[in-house]
Design an enzyme around this catalytic site. Structure first.
Site, PDB file in Angstrom:
ATOM      1  N   HIS A  46      29.392 119.630  59.374  1.00  0.00           N
ATOM      2  CA  HIS A  46      28.319 118.764  58.642  1.00  0.00           C
ATOM      3  C   HIS A  46      28.278 117.600  58.819  1.00  0.00           C
ATOM      4  CE1 HIS A  46      31.595 119.685  55.761  1.00  0.00           C
ATOM      5  NE2 HIS A  46      31.514 118.347  55.655  1.00  0.00           N
TER       6      HIS A  46
HETATM    7  C1  T46 Z   1      34.337 117.787  54.802  1.00  0.00           C
HETATM    8  C2  T46 Z   1      35.446 118.825  55.620  1.00  0.00           C
HETATM    9  C3  T46 Z   1      36.497 118.444  56.523  1.00  0.00           C
HETATM   10  C4  T46 Z   1      33.522 121.917  46.000  1.00  0.00           C
HETATM   11  O1  T46 Z   1      33.120 122.519  44.979  1.00  0.00           O
HETATM   12  N1  T46 Z   1      34.170 120.699  45.650  1.00  0.00           N
HETATM   13  C5  T46 Z   1      34.531 120.084  46.781  1.00  0.00           C
HETATM   14  O2  T46 Z   1      35.317 118.818  46.576  1.00  0.00           O
HETATM   15  C6  T46 Z   1      34.847 120.534  48.021  1.00  0.00           C
HETATM   16  C7  T46 Z   1      35.289 119.610  49.317  1.00  0.00           C
HETATM   17  C8  T46 Z   1      34.114 121.706  48.262  1.00  0.00           C
HETATM   18  N2  T46 Z   1      33.509 122.337  47.481  1.00  0.00           N
HETATM   19  C9  T46 Z   1      33.092 123.784  47.679  1.00  0.00           C
HETATM   20  C10 T46 Z   1      31.741 123.698  48.354  1.00  0.00           C
HETATM   21  C11 T46 Z   1      31.910 125.033  49.074  1.00  0.00           C
HETATM   22  O3  T46 Z   1      31.387 126.287  48.107  1.00  0.00           O
HETATM   23  O4  T46 Z   1      34.121 124.423  48.292  1.00  0.00           O
HETATM   24  C12 T46 Z   1      33.322 125.152  49.238  1.00  0.00           C
HETATM   25  C13 T46 Z   1      33.781 125.072  50.803  1.00  0.00           C
HETATM   26  O5  T46 Z   1      33.430 123.835  51.141  1.00  0.00           O
HETATM   27  P1  T46 Z   1      32.986 123.474  52.437  1.00  0.00           P
HETATM   28  O6  T46 Z   1      32.335 124.545  53.190  1.00  0.00           O
HETATM   29  O7  T46 Z   1      32.123 122.057  52.363  1.00  0.00           O
HETATM   30  O8  T46 Z   1      34.243 123.140  53.403  1.00  0.00           O
HETATM   31  P2  T46 Z   1      34.183 122.711  54.784  1.00  0.00           P
HETATM   32  O9  T46 Z   1      35.781 122.889  55.130  1.00  0.00           O
HETATM   33  O10 T46 Z   1      33.361 122.970  55.813  1.00  0.00           O
HETATM   34  O11 T46 Z   1      34.112 120.966  54.461  1.00  0.00           O
HETATM   35  C14 T46 Z   1      35.000 120.265  53.602  1.00  0.00           C
HETATM   36  C15 T46 Z   1      34.384 119.232  52.724  1.00  0.00           C
HETATM   37  O12 T46 Z   1      33.326 119.842  51.892  1.00  0.00           O
HETATM   38  C16 T46 Z   1      33.903 118.121  53.568  1.00  0.00           C
HETATM   39  O13 T46 Z   1      33.464 117.200  52.751  1.00  0.00           O
HETATM   40  O14 T46 Z   1      34.285 116.751  55.513  1.00  0.00           O
HETATM   41  O15 T46 Z   1      35.963 119.507  54.515  1.00  0.00           O
END
Ligand code: T46
Length: 299
Positions: free
Chosen positions: A214
């Site tokens: 993303h």
């Molecule tokens: C990034 C990469 C390296 C939250 O509720 N609070 C938070 O601070 C974060 C980071 C996530 N969440 C929730 C949102 C989703 O439901 O945790 C779940 C998994 O997050 P996401 O799908 O965004 O995870 P990644 O690994 O795709 O991305 C994360 C970070 O979101 C992003 O900023 O740069 O790690």
């Protein structure tokens, strides 16, 4: 939310995922103060300890990012030992609390979020002096410690800025060598160009996994391999660049407007992110075609 001024353990959000688990803390949210500094202790020989001290004004939150250790508190009436062994709970330590850390496991990593910038004058290094001073210190009310809403929260999507993969820099962080483990510190604005509004980390990641496809509209981040290694693939819509992270004293600054994927995680890796904003889904672009069309629209 527990706002007591006494030391206490509290649970952190844990987002369980087959790609690895994720926990996060927001400044003046889960962390009951404004985070001004984050530091981490690593390379501690198993069984070692860090000397005790108290802080006159500093509040802190302590988390085991990897391995385990004990935080031992002593107010003069006896020791209270907290075994820290899970990344999804934290220990809040108020000012004027004597604490030491001992019983480190091999490969332990301690993350400390602090309410103050580094100030040697804030340390009380002598236990008798601590007891003398703490008997003179009035007890602190808890109201100023309670979290409040932050105006940095994103309410509606901002335009996507254009950026180049070359804008994302590796930052070599200071490493303070010590026989009882090394320490790396990051303060707001030094050497990162933002205030730490949120800290999150990825752990329990199966070796070889990928995640993160993303872009962010406004968020600036410092990514650090606290343990193990992984690659960050940056994509600005024209060019790609792969950066390997494998040292707790090296961070990758990721600017807004950058598509990123995290790949090639080693087993046992822990990815720490210091982030410039609270979490907001409005700041994400999660579809690559959408990202490309918004970038190309601007070029
Ligand atoms: C990034 C990469 C390296 C939250 O509720 N609070 C938070 O601070 C974060 C980071 C996530 N969440 C929730 C949102 C989703 O439901 O945790 C779940 C998994 O997050 P996401 O799908 O965004 O995870 P990644 O690994 O795709 O991305 C994360 C970070 O979101 C992003 O900023 O740069 O790690």
């Amino acid at each position: 939310m527990d706002c007591r001024i006494t030391p206490h353990l509290f649970d952190l959000p844990k987002v369980s995922d087959p790609r690895g688990n994720l926990s996060f803390l927001e400044s003046e949210g889960h962390v009951p103060f404004r985070v001004r500094r984050a530091y981490w202790i690593y390379d501690v020989p198993g069984g070692m300890y860090r000397d005790g001290h108290a802080f006159r004004t500093q509040q802190e939150v302590i988390i085991a990012l990897s391995g385990s250790f004990d935080v031992v508190l002593n107010d003069g009436t006896g020791e209270v030992r907290h075994h820290m062994a899970r990344s999804y709970y934290a220990l809040y330590v108020p000012p004027m609390t004597w604490r030491k850390i001992d019983n480190f496991s091999t490969n332990a990593v301690v993350l400390v979020l602090s309410s103050t910038e580094y100030d040697p004058a804030d340390y009380i290094e002598d236990f008798d002096e601590y007891l003398r001073l703490s008997s003179l210190t009035p007890s602190i009310t808890n109201s100023k410690n309670c979290p409040s809403a932050k105006d940095t929260d994103i309410k509606s999507p901002a335009p996507l800025p254009t950026a180049s993969v070359d804008d994302c820099q590796i930052i070599n962080l200071d490493k303070h060598h010590h026989a009882n483990g090394n320490l790396t510190v990051v303060q707001n604005g030094d050497p990162i160009p933002f205030d730490i509004q949120r800290v999150y980390y990825l752990y329990d990641i199966p070796g070889g996994e990928s995640r993160g496809g993303h872009a962010h509209r406004q968020l600036r981040q410092l990514l650090v391999a606290m343990s193990g290694s992984f690659d960050v693939v940056l994509d600005d819509g024209s060019r790609q660049r792969r950066v390997s992270l494998n040292r707790p004293y090296q961070g990758l600054l990721v600017v807004p407007g950058m598509w990123r994927e995290l790949e090639n995680f080693s087993s046992g890796s822990v990815c720490l992110c210091l982030a410039s904003l609270h979490y907001s889904e409005a700041d994400y672009i999660r579809d690559h075609d959408d990202f490309l069309s918004q970038i190309q629209h601007k070029r």
